[in-house]
Design a protein around this motif. Structure first.
Motif, mmCIF file in Angstrom:
data_model
loop_
_atom_site.group_PDB
_atom_site.id
_atom_site.type_symbol
_atom_site.label_atom_id
_atom_site.label_comp_id
_atom_site.label_asym_id
_atom_site.label_seq_id
_atom_site.Cartn_x
_atom_site.Cartn_y
_atom_site.Cartn_z
ATOM 1 N N ASN A 264 -5.123 10.539 -14.887
ATOM 2 C CA ASN A 264 -4.692 11.954 -14.340
ATOM 3 C C ASN A 264 -3.673 12.669 -15.249
ATOM 4 O O ASN A 264 -2.763 13.547 -14.672
ATOM 5 N N GLY B 173 0.650 -1.360 0.096
ATOM 6 C CA GLY B 173 0.049 0.004 0.097
ATOM 7 C C GLY B 173 0.854 1.389 -0.218
ATOM 8 O O GLY B 173 0.359 2.529 0.106
ATOM 9 N N GLN B 174 1.963 1.006 -0.066
ATOM 10 C CA GLN B 174 2.915 2.547 -0.023
ATOM 11 C C GLN B 174 3.242 3.019 -1.530
ATOM 12 O O GLN B 174 3.482 4.031 -1.657
ATOM 13 N N GLU C 195 -14.202 -4.934 3.629
ATOM 14 C CA GLU C 195 -14.738 -4.669 4.709
ATOM 15 C C GLU C 195 -16.085 -5.393 4.918
ATOM 16 O O GLU C 195 -16.300 -5.715 5.806
ATOM 17 N N ASP D 159 -11.042 -1.804 -0.613
ATOM 18 C CA ASP D 159 -10.962 -1.807 0.787
ATOM 19 C C ASP D 159 -12.451 -1.902 1.145
ATOM 20 O O ASP D 159 -12.601 -2.783 2.316
ATOM 21 N N LEU D 160 -13.285 -1.288 0.545
ATOM 22 C CA LEU D 160 -14.831 -1.425 1.067
ATOM 23 C C LEU D 160 -15.068 -2.823 1.067
ATOM 24 O O LEU D 160 -15.910 -3.465 1.737
ATOM 25 N N VAL E 256 2.836 14.713 -7.510
ATOM 26 C CA VAL E 256 2.480 16.311 -7.224
ATOM 27 C C VAL E 256 3.252 17.264 -7.065
ATOM 28 O O VAL E 256 3.360 18.430 -7.587
ATOM 29 N N LEU F 286 -0.438 11.630 -16.206
ATOM 30 C CA LEU F 286 0.786 11.737 -15.624
ATOM 31 C C LEU F 286 1.611 11.032 -16.476
ATOM 32 O O LEU F 286 2.846 10.961 -16.113
ATOM 33 N N LEU G 235 2.541 8.988 -6.419
ATOM 34 C CA LEU G 235 1.665 10.248 -6.653
ATOM 35 C C LEU G 235 2.137 11.475 -5.990
ATOM 36 O O LEU G 235 2.078 12.486 -6.675
ATOM 37 N N MET G 236 2.596 11.440 -4.788
ATOM 38 C CA MET G 236 2.879 12.539 -4.104
ATOM 39 C C MET G 236 4.107 13.008 -4.945
ATOM 40 O O MET G 236 4.515 14.268 -5.250
ATOM 41 N N GLU H 40 -10.589 4.863 -11.555
ATOM 42 C CA GLU H 40 -9.576 5.709 -10.547
ATOM 43 C C GLU H 40 -9.523 5.485 -8.943
ATOM 44 O O GLU H 40 -8.545 4.912 -8.501
ATOM 45 N N PRO I 286 0.634 5.643 -3.177
ATOM 46 C CA PRO I 286 0.598 6.827 -2.736
ATOM 47 C C PRO I 286 1.999 7.826 -2.749
ATOM 48 O O PRO I 286 1.957 9.065 -2.944
ATOM 49 N N VAL J 116 -10.026 2.227 -3.263
ATOM 50 C CA VAL J 116 -10.911 2.556 -2.027
ATOM 51 C C VAL J 116 -12.109 1.370 -2.256
ATOM 52 O O VAL J 116 -12.602 0.534 -1.266
#
Lengths: 421, 301
Positions: free
Chosen positions: A104, A72-73, A392, A388-389, A83, A106, A79-80, A381, A76, A385
């Motif tokens: 996006n 999961g690293q 759950e 993840d849902l 940015v 990139l 993408l940072m 995109e 993010p 998430v």
């Protein structure tokens, strides 16, 4: 989400790549990947020798690998970097999250380069694997390798229970019957329990079960979850999965599996497992006598998901030509032959893949491609998430929430997430 | 007054670095976050439309944000009183002159100088099924008492919140204990002697001398510990990632996910302001209660 082909590293120690200062006129090409210390050391050495070969062929060039290990690293952090305008020139791109990079803007559209480079033939790659990173005519990544999910089964446990090896056209009910017969629960000693299926609650691993029942997670355009994730077919599929944990107990819950602390299939305490090609390395090392077959399906046709990783180029790189040379080199048949010899995945180059598809197991993987679809994360995109849902939902049901309520709640939250983009 | 100007310049120069620091790292981010919280701001998207209070309104019907607030309050309600009681007990125990007392004080302080990530990694091991320290203790108990409690309890998934609370108590013990210790050492020994002469028991001396005179210290620790608990993040990130089943999804972790995994910076900023308001209200409440109590003591005197 499966970060790449099983490369999810847990520890976060940086790798051996940081060498001392480079001489002044060296050109540095920054390449991001998710390989970390949990990856097989032999594989890492092999990767390094490939890099050195590239450097040898391009004097004055140095490849600077930027490892971002850790489940999961990768996404993010990368993408940072985009940015902050500090992104690497080339990045390893997994189909599961390709959309967030592609949609996006990139990444560099490689079509013009491909058209002008006569030494490169896109036809040598599996078409549906290439298309994962395609938007119209534009192409944003060249595939390295891929794997469909298949069902691994332990031949010894099947033999012991006197059950014939699964037929690839089986239905979910037939599967359940086999799983029941392979579940052995000696009273009083939970540590000796044998499960029919080694279930792990990652939506990336169980999404084919929904498809196999005619259901889906999202609408075809990827804009909606309501009416899809909570359709009757999807609900039946999820109920089938969770019943295996809560009712018939043929599969462990995540906490039961975690309490065992081992891969239950690998140690012979689960008869079946849904996984990709990457598990072959471990299972062969552990001397598991396994076979592979298709996942069961209720639609009369097997279904599965295909995970792919490729190389993409940063749209704003100042080293476009060099970056392309690197991508071409790493995805070439010459290099692919060396890379896939480890057994990690199947080469996206058709010739190379078929060269290695010598035995029956490898053949099954190749055949599964025909029944496979790419992960929705390649086009949707916020799919991380959504996954993840989904995870759950199963957690909630295992913890006692009514199936329908759990799914409806998740569908609502997924819808909300999709509308927020 | 001719000397007024140079003097004030010198003064500004002295406070300058601190003001600059506060301005750049506190005031500016707060202002920017307020601005962001009124916009639909996705980090990777070019358009950032103004949406008024929409980000705040959305929080009301986000069951997971409400869940995060509940978890944070539960975490605070558990960890602050117990954490303070443990620190006070440790301080009382260490507030005596026996040989080697400095060594003990140092030992108790050590967890607080370690990185929270390292401590969390240790705590993961402590809570592991079978191999972990807690299960080792249970095994020892079984051996001593002939009981047969299970030793494959995964504390982190079975008792996630309590596991994190225990880490918080252990980790923060040092500073809280040292401040209590300083408070204890400021209480004049003569008061205890007088009480002893009057025949007060140990508990009575603690209840009627130590506790009232320690009140300002206790208050300070209460406020700082509460704020720290409401902002808990690192152990959650390392140990549980908010799980299992969002049982440890606290507000700061939730904000982190919203901002850096979903890139909804506007929404995350709104969440930050909600957390800020909660901390503000609780702190003001604590100050108000403290003021009323000290007023009533002053009146009584």
């Amino acid at each position: 989400m499966i970060i790449g082909l099983g490369f999810g590293a847990i520890a976060a120690i940086s790798c051996q790549e940081s060498r001392s200062e480079s001489p002044p006129q060296t050109t540095i090409l920054r390449v991001a990947n998710w390989e970390g210390p949990s990856v097989d050391a032999g594989f890492l050495l092999q990767e390094r020798s490939l890099r050195e070969e590239f450097e040898r062929r391009h004097p004055g060039v140095r490849i600077k690998i930027e490892n971002i290990p850790g489940e999961g690293q990768y996404v993010p952090k990368l993408l940072m970097m985009f940015v902050a305008k500090r992104a690497p020139d080339v990045l390893q791109l997994d189909a599961s999250y390709a959309s967030v990079f592609i949609d996006n803007d990139l990444l560099l559209d490689m079509t013009p380069i491909i058209e002008s480079d006569t030494s490169f033939e896109l036809d040598r790659y599996f078409r549906n694997v290439v298309d994962v990173a395609r938007r119209g005519d534009a192409l944003y990544a060249i595939p390295l390798d891929f794997t469909p999910l298949v069902l691994f089964y332990n031949k010894r446990l099947f033999d012991e229970a006197n059950i014939p090896y699964p037929n690839r056209d089986w239905t979910c009910d037939e599967f359940l019957e086999v799983a029941r017969a392979l579940t052995i629960d000696p009273p009083g000693d939970a540590s000796k329990k044998q499960y029919g299926l080694y279930f792990r609650n990652l939506m990336s691993l169980w999404v084919p079960w929904i498809w196999a029942n005619g259901g889906s997670v999202l609408s075809p355009d990827g804009q909606h979850a309501e009416g899809y994730f909570n359709s009757e077919q999807s609900i039946t599929a999820i109920r089938f999965l969770t019943d295996m944990i809560t009712q018939s107990h043929v599969a462990p819950s995540d906490s039961e599996a975690a309490a065992a602390g081992v891969d239950l299939f690998q140690v012979g305490r689960a008869a079946m497992n849904v996984a990709g090609h990457w598990m072959i390395i471990d299972y062969r090392t552990a001397n598991v006598d396994f076979g592979v077959t298709m996942l069961p399906s209720n639609t009369g046709r097997p279904r599965t998901v295909i995970y792919e990783s490729g190389l993409a180029i940063n749209r704003e790189t100042k080293q476009q030509t060099l970056a392309w040379e690197y991508v071409k080199f790493m995805t070439s048949a010459e290099v692919q032959k060396i890379r896939v010899s480890s057994g990690l995945a199947i080469s996206a180059q058709k010739d190379v893949a078929e060269y290695y598809a010598s035995d029956e197991q490898e053949q099954t993987f190749l055949e599964a491609v025909e029944y496979a679809s790419g992960p929705r994360g390649a086009r949707v995109e916020p799919y991380a998430v959504i996954e993840d849902l989904g995870r759950e939902v199963v957690e909630n049901i295992v913890n006692g929430m009514p199936v329908r309520a759990a799914i409806n709640q998740a569908a609502q939250l997924m819808e909300r997430e999709l509308s927020q983009q | 007054m001719t000397q007024g100007r140079p003097k004030s310049i010198a003064g500004y120069l002295f406070v300058g670095p601190a003001m600059l620091y506060l301005g750049v790292f506190t005031v500016l981010p707060m202002v920017v976050a307020a601005y962001l919280s009124f916009h639909h701001w996705h980090l990777l998207k070019p358009d950032h439309p103004f949406v008024g209070l929409d980000n705040y309104r959305r929080l009301l019907d986000d069951p997971y944000f409400v869940n995060a607030i509940q978890n944070t309050i539960a975490f605070t309600a558990l960890s602050v009183p117990v954490g303070m009681a443990v620190a006070l007990a440790a301080a009382v125990l260490l507030n005596r002159s026996i040989p080697g007392i400095r060594l003990f004080r140092t030992v108790f302080y050590i967890p607080s100088v370690c990185s929270q990530v390292a401590l969390s990694m240790i705590w993961i091991w402590v809570t592991l099924p079978n191999a972990g320290f807690f299960n080792w203790l249970i095994g020892g108990l079984n051996a001593c008492l002939g009981t047969s409690f299970s030793t494959d309890v995964n504390f982190l998934t079975r008792f996630p919140m309590i596991s994190v609370v225990l880490l918080f108590i252990w980790n923060g013990l040092g500073p809280r204990m040292v401040i209590f210790l300083a408070g204890l050492q400021n209480i004049p020994e003569s008061l205890y002697e007088a009480a002893r002469v009057d025949g007060a028991t140990g508990w009575q001396r603690f209840r009627h001398i130590t506790m009232p005179l320690l009140a300002p210290t206790t208050f300070f620790i209460l406020v700082t510990t509460t704020i720290a608990a409401l902002q808990i993040f690192t152990p959650i990130y390392v140990m549980t990632q908010g799980g299992p089943n969002r049982a440890t999804d606290v507000v700061v972790f939730h904000i982190y996910k919203e901002a850096w995994h979903k890139f909804h910076i506007g929404q995350a900023s709104a969440m930050s302001y909600v957390l800020f308001s909660i901390i503000m209200v609780i702190s003001l409440l604590q100050f108000w209660v403290m003021k009323r109590r000290s007023d009533s003591i002053a009146e009584a005197v």
